[in-house]
Design an enzyme around this catalytic site. Structure first.
Site, PDB file in Angstrom:
ATOM      1  N   SER A  98       7.355   1.754  -0.050  1.00 30.66           N
ATOM      2  CA  SER A  98       6.367   1.941  -1.104  1.00 30.66           C
ATOM      3  C   SER A  98       6.554   3.280  -1.808  1.00 30.66           C
ATOM      4  O   SER A  98       7.557   3.511  -2.454  1.00 30.66           O
ATOM      5  CB  SER A  98       4.961   1.801  -0.514  1.00 30.66           C
ATOM      6  N   ASP A 243       3.595   1.665  -8.155  1.00 36.35           N
ATOM      7  CA  ASP A 243       4.319   2.324  -7.067  1.00 36.35           C
ATOM      8  C   ASP A 243       5.585   1.512  -6.765  1.00 36.35           C
ATOM      9  O   ASP A 243       5.886   0.524  -7.436  1.00 36.35           O
ATOM     10  CB  ASP A 243       3.428   2.525  -5.838  1.00 36.35           C
ATOM     11  N   ASP A 247       2.609  -3.115  -5.274  1.00 35.92           N
ATOM     12  CA  ASP A 247       1.358  -3.742  -4.847  1.00 35.92           C
ATOM     13  C   ASP A 247       0.147  -2.948  -5.341  1.00 35.92           C
ATOM     14  O   ASP A 247      -0.995  -3.343  -5.116  1.00 35.92           O
ATOM     15  CB  ASP A 247       1.312  -3.953  -3.326  1.00 35.92           C
TER      16      ASP A 247
END
Length: 456
Positions: A98, A243, A247
């Protein structure tokens, strides 16, 4: 037995080589297969340079445990979530770090229907088996097939808007050199085919695991300028930044101003309740007044949940909630198997801009004026519980109403604070909000007051 330190509360995350490598990834795949015994699962990975090899090692572990794999290629986490509830599979794994630094990677794991696997729902069992390295041999190894889920995913995304109601919009989209670009391109093609008048201004668009424009983490103030400047330069209606595994999305109004995730929760609650009143909206306890105000105004039912995706998803399932939102820019949707998505929110906001004929700044300015907030402020402290108790003791004389759903929330009527220890880092997180008409004091003055207690 080797202790594996990359297993966290909600997912797997660790420093490359020292905490997470191909050997660990193989064991995770093997353990997942042995514990859950799925017939077939989906696996994808983000754009990081280490992700493809970690994905292949995970797939090898799954195959050796007898599991068939649909390899989705480079995907965002939500494409794996979508695959896990949309296809005839019994789970999914996304290899992603992420928004973590370059030298990290990780994994997010789900079961059938995209039910989360976290520390209290199976992740500890996977860790124990991976650490013990006691794997059963299987009679038939699994096979791997590549699968392109993008067309079906994009088709699903388009169900959240009514194309004929969309007015002409110009949107700046910043994938941060992460994985979001390919979905934007596919949506753009569909918009053109269906005559949806949305124009994209693309910046940092191409997926690049070296992240030439910095780690895709728009929550960091220093990462916001490129989106903000592009909105002003192109006179866009909205800016959107994601990001690394997209998500989460972060929105900027037509003036280039970053909008706190807290107010987006209110905006999305409004969008759903305009469609159908009486629906349940789940929110976290960090900042609440604006959400409660909006949900009451549009005749919905507000339900509070502990922060964190596993808790929000569970409460949403129990309550059959249409939408759940966290101020950290995680947004969850019933029609998306209660999973979080960074694509659905901006589509809904685009529809709201079209329906209300208002600008994004005018849609949120009343919320921001009525309930100003601090945003989340992080403190590094040696003993979080001692500090929380100090704050608790200091304000006891004011007799605030106390809520311990997540950390400690103290409500003084005119202002409130939430203080909680991070689940993922050695940090104390503070949020403060004020009722503008009643406070007579600024958010900043309360922040200074509480900061003095924390750092005393």
């Amino acid at each position: 037995m080797t202790k594996l330190t990359c297993f966290k509360a909600y997912d797997i995350r660790g420093k490359l080589e020292t905490e997470l490598n191909e050997d660990v990834a193989y064991k995770v795949g093997r353990a997942y297969g042995q514990i859950y015994k799925p017939k077939q699962i989906v696996v994808g990975c983000d754009v990081r340079l280490s992700s493809e090899s970690l994905k292949q090692a995970t797939i090898q572990g799954l195959n050796d445990a007898g599991v068939n794999v649909l390899d989705l290629g480079m995907t965002g986490t939500e494409e794996v979530y979508f695959g896990a509830f949309h296809l005839d599979v019994q789970g999914g794994i996304e290899v992603t770090a992420s928004h973590n630094p370059m030298d990290y990677n990780g994994m997010k794991l789900v079961r059938e229907n995209s039910r989360p696997i976290s520390a209290d729902t199976g992740l500890k069992e996977i860790q124990a088996l991976a650490e013990s390295n006691t794997f059963e041999e299987v009679a038939h190894k699994g096979i791997t097939t590549t699968y392109n889920i993008l067309p079906e995913f994009v088709e699903h995304l388009l169900t959240y808007i009514e194309p004929e109601k969309i007015r002409p919009l110009k949107l700046v989209v910043n994938a941060g050199n992460g994985a979001a670009g390919h979905v934007i391109d596919a949506l753009e093609t569909q918009f053109q085919t269906k005559n949806i008048p949305i124009e994209f201004i693309k910046i940092h668009h191409e997926a690049d695991g070296t992240f030439p424009n910095g780690i895709p983490n728009p929550i960091l103030v220093e990462n916001r300028a490129s989106t903000s400047e592009a909105v002003l330069k192109h006179k866009a209606d909205m800016g959107i930044a994601w990001d690394g595994d997209f998500d989460r999305c972060f929105l900027f109004d037509e003036k280039g101003q970053f909008i706190e995730g807290y107010y987006i929760v209110g905006l999305l609650a409004q969008a759903f309740l305009l469609q159908k009143s009486g629906e349940k909206i789940v929110h976290d306890p960090r900042l609440v007044w604006n959400t409660l105000d909006i949900v009451e105004k549009y005749e919905g039912v507000a339900v509070q949940s502990k922060s964190g995706h596993a808790f929000i998803k569970q409460v949403m399932r129990e309550q059959n909630a249409v939408y759940g939102g966290e101020m950290s820019a995680h947004h969850y949707f019933r029609d998306f198997a209660y999973c979080d998505s960074g694509m659905i929110p901006w589509l809904l906001v685009s529809a709201l801009l079209s329906e209300t004929q208002q600008s994004l700044s005018s849609l949120v300015e009343n919320m921001i004026a009525k309930f100003p907030c601090s945003g989340e402020i992080n403190f590094k402290v040696s003993d979080t519980q001692t500090v929380i108790q100090r704050i608790f003791d200091h304000y006891a004389v004011a007799q605030p109403s106390i809520d311990k759903t997540d950390g400690v929330s103290l409500d003084f009527g005119t202002w409130r604070l939430n203080i909680r220890a991070s689940n993922t880092e050695p940090l104390l997180r503070l949020n403060i909000e004020v009722r503008a008409e009643a406070a007579g004091r600024s958010v900043e003055s309360y922040v200074d007051e509480v900061t003095a207690l924390i750092t005393a």
